[in-house]
Motif scaffolding. Structure first.
Motif, PDB file in Angstrom:
ATOM      1  N   ASP A  62     -19.144  24.243  36.216  1.00  0.00           N
ATOM      2  CA  ASP A  62     -19.545  24.622  37.452  1.00  0.00           C
ATOM      3  C   ASP A  62     -21.187  24.195  37.601  1.00  0.00           C
ATOM      4  OD1 ASP A  62     -17.062  25.597  38.120  1.00  0.00           O
ATOM      5  OD2 ASP A  62     -17.399  27.313  37.271  1.00  0.00           O
ATOM      6  N   VAL A  63     -21.676  24.121  38.656  1.00  0.00           N
ATOM      7  CA  VAL A  63     -23.063  23.975  39.250  1.00  0.00           C
ATOM      8  C   VAL A  63     -23.794  25.231  38.669  1.00  0.00           C
ATOM      9  CG1 VAL A  63     -24.710  23.491  40.925  1.00  0.00           C
ATOM     10  CG2 VAL A  63     -22.472  22.122  40.749  1.00  0.00           C
ATOM     11  N   ASP A  64     -23.074  26.222  38.962  1.00  0.00           N
ATOM     12  CA  ASP A  64     -23.800  27.717  38.532  1.00  0.00           C
ATOM     13  C   ASP A  64     -24.308  27.858  37.296  1.00  0.00           C
ATOM     14  OD1 ASP A  64     -23.634  28.276  41.218  1.00  0.00           O
ATOM     15  OD2 ASP A  64     -21.975  29.734  41.121  1.00  0.00           O
ATOM     16  N   ILE A  65     -23.366  27.180  36.297  1.00  0.00           N
ATOM     17  CA  ILE A  65     -23.642  27.369  34.984  1.00  0.00           C
ATOM     18  C   ILE A  65     -24.716  26.203  34.620  1.00  0.00           C
ATOM     19  CG2 ILE A  65     -22.646  26.857  32.675  1.00  0.00           C
ATOM     20  CD1 ILE A  65     -19.909  27.583  33.747  1.00  0.00           C
ATOM     21  N   ILE A  66     -24.888  25.353  35.190  1.00  0.00           N
ATOM     22  CA  ILE A  66     -26.215  24.378  34.934  1.00  0.00           C
ATOM     23  C   ILE A  66     -27.345  24.884  35.296  1.00  0.00           C
ATOM     24  CG2 ILE A  66     -26.920  22.118  35.414  1.00  0.00           C
ATOM     25  CD1 ILE A  66     -24.342  22.226  33.905  1.00  0.00           C
ATOM     26  N   ILE A  67     -27.193  25.512  36.712  1.00  0.00           N
ATOM     27  CA  ILE A  67     -28.580  26.072  37.261  1.00  0.00           C
ATOM     28  C   ILE A  67     -29.052  27.348  36.013  1.00  0.00           C
ATOM     29  CG2 ILE A  67     -29.532  27.472  39.089  1.00  0.00           C
ATOM     30  CD1 ILE A  67     -27.350  26.247  40.830  1.00  0.00           C
ATOM     31  N   LYS A  68     -28.062  28.281  35.629  1.00  0.00           N
ATOM     32  CA  LYS A  68     -28.656  28.993  34.789  1.00  0.00           C
ATOM     33  C   LYS A  68     -28.961  28.660  33.533  1.00  0.00           C
ATOM     34  CE  LYS A  68     -26.709  33.389  32.449  1.00  0.00           C
ATOM     35  NZ  LYS A  68     -25.579  34.130  32.135  1.00  0.00           N
ATOM     36  N   SER A  69     -28.336  27.684  32.936  1.00  0.00           N
ATOM     37  CA  SER A  69     -28.809  26.950  31.661  1.00  0.00           C
ATOM     38  C   SER A  69     -30.394  26.428  31.800  1.00  0.00           C
ATOM     39  CB  SER A  69     -27.898  25.859  31.081  1.00  0.00           C
ATOM     40  OG  SER A  69     -28.314  25.135  30.190  1.00  0.00           O
ATOM     41  N   TRP A  70     -30.684  25.691  32.736  1.00  0.00           N
ATOM     42  CA  TRP A  70     -31.831  25.209  33.080  1.00  0.00           C
ATOM     43  C   TRP A  70     -32.980  26.060  33.577  1.00  0.00           C
ATOM     44  CZ3 TRP A  70     -31.202  20.129  36.435  1.00  0.00           C
ATOM     45  CH2 TRP A  70     -30.586  19.179  35.896  1.00  0.00           C
ATOM     46  N   GLN A  71     -32.433  27.117  34.012  1.00  0.00           N
ATOM     47  CA  GLN A  71     -33.470  28.249  34.252  1.00  0.00           C
ATOM     48  C   GLN A  71     -33.807  29.056  33.089  1.00  0.00           C
ATOM     49  OE1 GLN A  71     -31.394  30.244  37.538  1.00  0.00           O
ATOM     50  NE2 GLN A  71     -32.938  29.221  38.987  1.00  0.00           N
ATOM     51  N   GLU A  72     -32.845  29.342  32.299  1.00  0.00           N
ATOM     52  CA  GLU A  72     -33.066  30.038  30.976  1.00  0.00           C
ATOM     53  C   GLU A  72     -33.746  29.182  29.872  1.00  0.00           C
ATOM     54  OE1 GLU A  72     -29.556  32.161  30.301  1.00  0.00           O
ATOM     55  OE2 GLU A  72     -29.856  33.605  32.057  1.00  0.00           O
ATOM     56  N   LEU A  73     -33.760  27.990  30.130  1.00  0.00           N
ATOM     57  CA  LEU A  73     -34.241  26.823  28.997  1.00  0.00           C
ATOM     58  C   LEU A  73     -33.563  27.210  27.810  1.00  0.00           C
ATOM     59  CD1 LEU A  73     -38.075  27.531  29.688  1.00  0.00           C
ATOM     60  CD2 LEU A  73     -36.700  25.366  30.207  1.00  0.00           C
ATOM     61  N   GLU A  74     -32.248  27.266  27.884  1.00  0.00           N
ATOM     62  CA  GLU A  74     -31.189  27.266  26.508  1.00  0.00           C
ATOM     63  C   GLU A  74     -31.498  26.420  25.669  1.00  0.00           C
ATOM     64  OE1 GLU A  74     -27.396  29.506  28.692  1.00  0.00           O
ATOM     65  OE2 GLU A  74     -27.058  27.351  28.021  1.00  0.00           O
ATOM     66  N   TYR A  75     -31.654  25.107  25.920  1.00  0.00           N
ATOM     67  CA  TYR A  75     -32.010  24.230  24.996  1.00  0.00           C
ATOM     68  C   TYR A  75     -33.073  24.259  24.276  1.00  0.00           C
ATOM     69  CZ  TYR A  75     -33.645  19.745  23.141  1.00  0.00           C
ATOM     70  OH  TYR A  75     -34.171  18.745  22.264  1.00  0.00           O
ATOM     71  N   LEU A  76     -34.050  25.195  24.924  1.00  0.00           N
ATOM     72  CA  LEU A  76     -35.283  25.060  24.218  1.00  0.00           C
ATOM     73  C   LEU A  76     -35.584  26.320  22.878  1.00  0.00           C
ATOM     74  CD1 LEU A  76     -38.191  24.335  26.861  1.00  0.00           C
ATOM     75  CD2 LEU A  76     -36.931  22.698  24.991  1.00  0.00           C
ATOM     76  N   SER A  85     -45.847  32.454  31.053  1.00  0.00           N
ATOM     77  CA  SER A  85     -45.599  33.937  31.854  1.00  0.00           C
ATOM     78  C   SER A  85     -44.573  34.137  32.525  1.00  0.00           C
ATOM     79  CB  SER A  85     -46.859  34.293  32.603  1.00  0.00           C
ATOM     80  OG  SER A  85     -46.931  33.212  33.528  1.00  0.00           O
ATOM     81  N   LEU A  86     -44.459  35.632  33.040  1.00  0.00           N
ATOM     82  CA  LEU A  86     -43.314  35.715  33.756  1.00  0.00           C
ATOM     83  C   LEU A  86     -43.328  35.251  34.986  1.00  0.00           C
ATOM     84  CD1 LEU A  86     -40.951  37.368  34.280  1.00  0.00           C
ATOM     85  CD2 LEU A  86     -42.145  39.370  34.756  1.00  0.00           C
ATOM     86  N   LEU A  87     -44.440  34.945  35.500  1.00  0.00           N
ATOM     87  CA  LEU A  87     -44.897  34.569  36.984  1.00  0.00           C
ATOM     88  C   LEU A  87     -44.474  32.943  36.918  1.00  0.00           C
ATOM     89  CD1 LEU A  87     -46.077  34.505  39.636  1.00  0.00           C
ATOM     90  CD2 LEU A  87     -48.309  34.017  38.808  1.00  0.00           C
ATOM     91  N   GLU A  88     -44.994  32.213  35.669  1.00  0.00           N
ATOM     92  CA  GLU A  88     -44.612  30.917  35.536  1.00  0.00           C
ATOM     93  C   GLU A  88     -43.159  30.547  35.652  1.00  0.00           C
ATOM     94  OE1 GLU A  88     -48.440  29.155  33.304  1.00  0.00           O
ATOM     95  OE2 GLU A  88     -47.139  30.335  32.058  1.00  0.00           O
ATOM     96  N   LYS A  89     -42.297  31.513  34.982  1.00  0.00           N
ATOM     97  CA  LYS A  89     -40.926  31.493  34.900  1.00  0.00           C
ATOM     98  C   LYS A  89     -40.412  31.538  36.173  1.00  0.00           C
ATOM     99  CE  LYS A  89     -40.474  32.912  29.829  1.00  0.00           C
ATOM    100  NZ  LYS A  89     -39.834  33.768  29.102  1.00  0.00           N
ATOM    101  N   ASN A  90     -40.897  32.306  36.955  1.00  0.00           N
ATOM    102  CA  ASN A  90     -40.088  32.854  38.256  1.00  0.00           C
ATOM    103  C   ASN A  90     -40.435  31.745  39.112  1.00  0.00           C
ATOM    104  OD1 ASN A  90     -39.191  35.186  37.649  1.00  0.00           O
ATOM    105  ND2 ASN A  90     -40.800  36.490  38.082  1.00  0.00           N
ATOM    106  N   ILE A  91     -41.460  31.058  39.175  1.00  0.00           N
ATOM    107  CA  ILE A  91     -42.021  29.949  40.002  1.00  0.00           C
ATOM    108  C   ILE A  91     -41.185  28.834  39.647  1.00  0.00           C
ATOM    109  CG2 ILE A  91     -43.781  28.275  40.487  1.00  0.00           C
ATOM    110  CD1 ILE A  91     -45.677  30.484  40.432  1.00  0.00           C
ATOM    111  N   ARG A  92     -41.050  28.607  38.302  1.00  0.00           N
ATOM    112  CA  ARG A  92     -40.085  27.439  37.853  1.00  0.00           C
ATOM    113  C   ARG A  92     -38.501  27.494  38.253  1.00  0.00           C
ATOM    114  NH1 ARG A  92     -36.921  25.794  33.724  1.00  0.00           N
ATOM    115  NH2 ARG A  92     -37.209  23.315  32.961  1.00  0.00           N
ATOM    116  N   ASN A  93     -38.305  28.913  38.066  1.00  0.00           N
ATOM    117  CA  ASN A  93     -36.721  28.878  38.421  1.00  0.00           C
ATOM    118  C   ASN A  93     -36.572  28.896  39.892  1.00  0.00           C
ATOM    119  OD1 ASN A  93     -36.232  29.596  35.741  1.00  0.00           O
ATOM    120  ND2 ASN A  93     -36.357  31.929  36.090  1.00  0.00           N
ATOM    121  N   ASN A  94     -37.468  29.337  40.845  1.00  0.00           N
ATOM    122  CA  ASN A  94     -37.232  29.108  42.039  1.00  0.00           C
ATOM    123  C   ASN A  94     -37.164  27.764  42.649  1.00  0.00           C
ATOM    124  OD1 ASN A  94     -36.937  31.827  42.596  1.00  0.00           O
ATOM    125  ND2 ASN A  94     -39.623  32.049  42.912  1.00  0.00           N
ATOM    126  N   LYS A  95     -37.948  26.753  41.909  1.00  0.00           N
ATOM    127  CA  LYS A  95     -38.206  25.376  42.318  1.00  0.00           C
ATOM    128  C   LYS A  95     -36.974  24.786  41.819  1.00  0.00           C
ATOM    129  CE  LYS A  95     -42.337  25.107  43.916  1.00  0.00           C
ATOM    130  NZ  LYS A  95     -42.415  24.833  45.425  1.00  0.00           N
TER     131      LYS A  95
END
Length: 309
Positions: A62-76, A85-95
């Protein structure tokens, strides 16, 4: 299987048996070369989608699973702690959320795939068709453990031109907007040492491939992500001195076997292609040419990097 394909396959069996190996740098397991054939009458067109599915590397998700994986940087998770920083993560996740909303709104037949964890940890991608019939594939870059020296496997670039003049205005506009969004998402640059002298340097970013067909869009995106190296093959062990590092006495005889394989490929096929799939610690390499019936036949090797901190 066609008679000619069987003949080529049989010749390769004789040339590589009892066994030949290609010892990749940092790899301590595998590397044995075995004959490979893709029978188009039974398996369909040979391309990286069909090959990946046939090998069980990919699964639809599902697309939702991909979004979550990219936002949480699971691969890394395989790298030392990321300094965001928390701010940088939030900005990136929003983008990233903006990117996925854009793809869902503007692409048709949108599909999401991920590599099964046994082959590649949490790597995933999405692909869809524009209203003009072009295809766009989006995925993150991945880390490749091993560089293969030319003296081990000699290869060069394939001449496959892709011109933006082939695409309509709608597709060009979508590409421009995707580039803008991914540029805002930015790059996470990582470097350090896993321990045991295994130094790494890696840029994690979102890349895309665009083509007239779904298969070529996959191919482009995989190459940009560094999952796939697609080259014209020339020879194994162009420098026979490389063999002396592994074979103290009989490397001249072993080198002669590789020369037979190289000669057979160069005489039998007008073009020999290397498909190198890099799955973090695993390498899957196909050296293949096309027979007159249209089958693909050649050699396959699997090798694994063994990490010993």
């Amino acid at each position: 299987m066609h008679t000619e394909t069987e003949r080529i396959f049989g010749t390769l069996q004789v040339l590589v048996e009892p066994y030949l190996t290609v010892r990749l740098p940092g790899h301590e397991d595998g590397g044995t070369i075995v004959p490979f054939v893709w029978d188009v009458s039974e398996q369909g067109e040979f391309n990286i989608i069909n090959l990946s599915l046939a090998n069980g590397w990919l699964q639809l998700t599902d697309v939702d699973i991909i979004i979550k994986s990219w936002q949480e940087l699971e691969y890394l998770e395989f790298f030392p702690k990321i300094n965001l920083s928390l701010l940088e993560k939030n900005i990136r996740n929003n983008k990233l959320a903006v990117l996925f909303q854009f793809l869902q709104t503007n692409l048709q037949e949108l599909e999401s795939f991920r590599f099964k964890k046994a082959y590649y940890p949490t790597s995933s991608f999405v692909i869809g068709r524009t209203e003009e019939g072009n295809w766009i594939c989006i995925c993150p870059t991945v880390y490749t453990e091993t560089g293969i020296p030319q003296e081990l496997i000699s290869r060069s670039s394939l001449s496959r031109s892709t011109s933006s003049q082939l695409y309509g205005q709608n597709t060009l506009n979508l590409i421009s907007q995707i580039e803008a969004i991914t540029s805002e998402i930015g790059t996470i640059s990582l470097e350090g040492d896993f321990g045991g002298g295994y130094y790494y340097s890696y840029d994690h970013q979102i890349v895309y491939g665009v083509a007239l067909s779904k298969e070529l869009a996959f191919e482009q995106a995989f190459q940009k992500a560094r999952l796939l190296e697609l080259k014209q093959f020339h020879s194994f062990y162009s420098d026979k001195n490389c063999l002396s590092d592994y074979y103290e006495e009989d490397y001249e005889e072993i080198y002669a076997k590789y020369e037979q394989v190289n000669k057979f490929f160069n005489q039998r096929f007008p073009e020999v292609i290397m498909y190198r799939f890099s799955f973090f610690t695993q390498e899957h390499i196909y050296i293949i040419g096309q027979s007159n019936p249209g089958d693909w036949v050649g050699l396959y090797l699997k090798s694994e990097f063994v990490y010993n901190p």
